[in-house]
Design an enzyme around this catalytic site. Structure first.
Site, PDB file in Angstrom:
ATOM      1  CB  CYS A  45       4.882   0.954 -48.737  1.00 46.70           C
ATOM      2  SG  CYS A  45       5.404   2.514 -49.450  1.00 46.70           S
TER       3      CYS A  45
HETATM    4  C1  BEZ Z   1       6.634   4.675 -46.061  1.00 42.40           C
HETATM    5  O1  BEZ Z   1       6.044   3.826 -46.719  1.00 42.40           O
HETATM    6  O2  BEZ Z   1       6.548   4.724 -44.847  1.00 42.40           O
HETATM    7  C2  BEZ Z   1       7.481   5.692 -46.757  1.00 42.40           C
HETATM    8  C3  BEZ Z   1       8.044   5.398 -47.993  1.00 42.40           C
HETATM    9  C4  BEZ Z   1       8.827   6.337 -48.610  1.00 42.40           C
HETATM   10  C5  BEZ Z   1       9.055   7.572 -48.011  1.00 42.40           C
HETATM   11  C6  BEZ Z   1       8.447   7.852 -46.793  1.00 42.40           C
HETATM   12  C7  BEZ Z   1       7.671   6.915 -46.154  1.00 42.40           C
END
Ligand code: BEZ
Length: 211
Positions: A45
């Site tokens: 994210c």
């Molecule tokens: C991420 O942004 O890396 C992420 C967010 C939620 C679950 C898995 C990965």
């Protein structure tokens, strides 16, 4: 509620990092991208929000307003945005919706319980000036989105909204386009007086129309 292409994009009021907004008022007849991510302070994210921020001029050139969402509160978004600016080389330059009660996430069907029953998936809605949903994408949490592809799709949507053409597989700005199936050869002759190339009667190619 499930949303389909061509539906009215539901309106909502929400707290964001730029104050309380009424979505339709904020959008104000522009094109818009509404996108969700699963959680603040997570790695993929972080890269996504940095990528969208770095494309701010590209969205603006196309007249597209961008707004993000997760189920985290405004304070969390604002604190995380400092990390994004520090690590991604671009400061978040669009509002981020705080949706802790999942009101907007539910309205837009952004929680897919078999993937995760508390966090939003990576949804993208492109919404037209008429407030209709023009495109939807859904990615899992583990796969960051390709925002160059989002710009490419917006270019196609905006082109096909202006002209009765469609864009082929892997089309990019400046590439040949396809005369829409609903356009008769007679109509096509009016619209495209320089003619076209027909591989089949239903597969007619023309240069990308100028704006
Ligand atoms: C991420 O942004 O890396 C992420 C967010 C939620 C679950 C898995 C990965």
């Amino acid at each position: 509620m499930s949303i389909r292409l061509g539906d009215d994009a539901p309106n909502f009021t929400a707290e964001t990092t730029q104050g309380t907004i009424d979505f339709h008022d904020w959008k104000d007849g522009s094109w818009a991208v509404l996108f969700s991510h699963p959680k603040d302070f997570t790695p993929v994210c972080t890269t996504e929000l940095g990528a969208v921020a770095s494309l701010g001029d590209e969205f603006a050139e196309r007249g597209v307003k961008v707004i993000g969402l997760s189920v985290d509160p405004v304070d969390s978004h604002l604190e995380w945005e400092q990390d994004i600016a520090e690590t991604q080389g671009a400061a978040v330059n669009f509002p981020m919706i705080a949706d802790p009660d999942r009101a907007v996430a539910d309205l837009y069907d952004m929680i897919h319980p078999n993937a995760n029953d508390t966090q939003t998936v990576r949804s993208v809605f492109v919404i037209g000036p008429d407030n209709k949903v023009k495109l939807m994408l859904t990615y899992p949490a583990s796969t960051g989105r390709n925002f160059d592809e989002l710009l490419r799709v917006i270019d196609s949507l905006q082109l096909t909204a202006r002209h009765q053409v469609a864009t082929p597989a892997n089309w990019k700005q400046g590439g040949e386009v396809i005369i829409g199936a609903a356009v008769s050869d007679e109509d096509a002759a009016q619209r495209f007086p320089d003619g076209w190339r027909a591989d089949k009667p239903y597969l007619r190619w023309v240069a990308q129309p100028a704006d």
